[in-house]
Design a protein around this motif. Structure first.
Motif, mmCIF file in Angstrom:
data_model
loop_
_atom_site.group_PDB
_atom_site.id
_atom_site.type_symbol
_atom_site.label_atom_id
_atom_site.label_comp_id
_atom_site.label_asym_id
_atom_site.label_seq_id
_atom_site.Cartn_x
_atom_site.Cartn_y
_atom_site.Cartn_z
ATOM 1 N N SER A 15 8.602 -9.623 -15.842
ATOM 2 C CA SER A 15 8.879 -11.031 -15.544
ATOM 3 C C SER A 15 10.160 -11.496 -16.230
ATOM 4 O O SER A 15 10.927 -12.275 -15.651
ATOM 5 C CB SER A 15 7.694 -11.930 -15.917
ATOM 6 N N MET A 18 12.965 -10.088 -14.170
ATOM 7 C CA MET A 18 13.152 -10.852 -12.936
ATOM 8 C C MET A 18 13.823 -12.193 -13.210
ATOM 9 O O MET A 18 14.669 -12.637 -12.428
ATOM 10 C CB MET A 18 11.818 -11.054 -12.220
ATOM 11 N N ALA A 19 13.478 -12.851 -14.313
ATOM 12 C CA ALA A 19 14.106 -14.138 -14.630
ATOM 13 C C ALA A 19 15.597 -13.961 -14.927
ATOM 14 O O ALA A 19 16.434 -14.706 -14.412
ATOM 15 C CB ALA A 19 13.394 -14.788 -15.817
ATOM 16 N N ALA A 22 17.300 -13.239 -11.777
ATOM 17 C CA ALA A 22 17.404 -14.393 -10.874
ATOM 18 C C ALA A 22 18.700 -15.166 -11.127
ATOM 19 O O ALA A 22 19.366 -15.593 -10.174
ATOM 20 C CB ALA A 22 16.194 -15.315 -11.031
ATOM 21 N N VAL A 25 21.411 -13.136 -9.655
ATOM 22 C CA VAL A 25 21.364 -13.190 -8.191
ATOM 23 C C VAL A 25 22.018 -14.469 -7.684
ATOM 24 O O VAL A 25 22.733 -14.452 -6.675
ATOM 25 C CB VAL A 25 19.909 -13.070 -7.683
ATOM 26 N N VAL A 26 21.782 -15.576 -8.371
ATOM 27 C CA VAL A 26 22.408 -16.838 -7.963
ATOM 28 C C VAL A 26 23.932 -16.694 -8.001
ATOM 29 O O VAL A 26 24.634 -17.093 -7.067
ATOM 30 C CB VAL A 26 21.930 -18.009 -8.848
ATOM 31 N N ALA A 63 23.304 -11.076 -15.686
ATOM 32 C CA ALA A 63 21.984 -10.475 -15.892
ATOM 33 C C ALA A 63 21.945 -9.616 -17.159
ATOM 34 O O ALA A 63 20.940 -9.597 -17.872
ATOM 35 C CB ALA A 63 21.593 -9.641 -14.673
ATOM 36 N N ASN A 122 21.386 -9.059 0.454
ATOM 37 C CA ASN A 122 20.715 -9.847 -0.568
ATOM 38 C C ASN A 122 19.200 -9.890 -0.447
ATOM 39 O O ASN A 122 18.546 -10.531 -1.268
ATOM 40 C CB ASN A 122 21.285 -11.270 -0.568
ATOM 41 N N SER A 130 17.177 -3.591 -7.205
ATOM 42 C CA SER A 130 16.433 -4.125 -8.349
ATOM 43 C C SER A 130 15.372 -3.149 -8.837
ATOM 44 O O SER A 130 15.178 -3.004 -10.046
ATOM 45 C CB SER A 130 15.782 -5.458 -7.988
#
Length: 148
Positions: A15, A18-19, A22, A25-26, A63, A122, A130
């Motif tokens: 988690s 993934m955060a 994220a 990814v933005v 990231a 994407n 990922s």
């Protein structure tokens, strides 16, 4: 470590990964769409693979910072240059995965819309990349034990 405890630890790690991802990814998706599609024909409209490379490097750097200082903050720290270089090298493999998905969509299937680009690079490319990143970063970049 008991199996249940190990599973919870892996879940917390996933988690956090993934955060941190994220945020990257933005930066990646936003950067790609700005470079290729902003205003109808973006600055790199005719060079989507170059645009994806630029946006992915920027997103990957974001990231990395999140993973180093949050997800894997409790792991031994390697030399920053070595750790970042290894992180980026493994990210390059994930980039190739994403670029292959985008290239197949653009040049094999001749799908050139913003939706097609985003699904290929994407969604499909990001998911496959990922999974590769999670498995390799935790083992090689942020190992439980310091590198010898």
């Amino acid at each position: 470590m008991a199996l249940g405890e190990r599973g919870r630890a892996l879940g917390r790690e996933a988690s956090g990964f993934m955060a941190a991802g994220a945020f990257g990814v933005v930066v990646d998706i936003g950067g790609y769409n700005a470079l290729v599609h902003l205003g109808g024909d973006g600055l790199l409209d005719d060079q989507p693979l170059v645009a994806k490379t630029i946006s992915l490097v920027a997103g990957t750097t974001v990231a990395y910072v999140g993973n180093r200082f949050w997800t894997y903050r409790d792991r031994p720290r390697g030399r920053l240059a070595r750790e970042y270089s290894l992180y980026m090298a493994l990210s390059a493999v994930a980039l190739v995965i994403s670029l292959v998905c985008l290239a197949v969509s653009r040049y094999v299937l001749d799908l050139r819309s913003p939706v097609a680009d985003n699904v290929a690079a994407n969604v499909v490319g990001l998911a496959l990349g990922s999974l590769f990143r999670f498995l390799t970063y935790r083992r090689y970049v942020f190992p439980d034990q310091p590198a010898t």
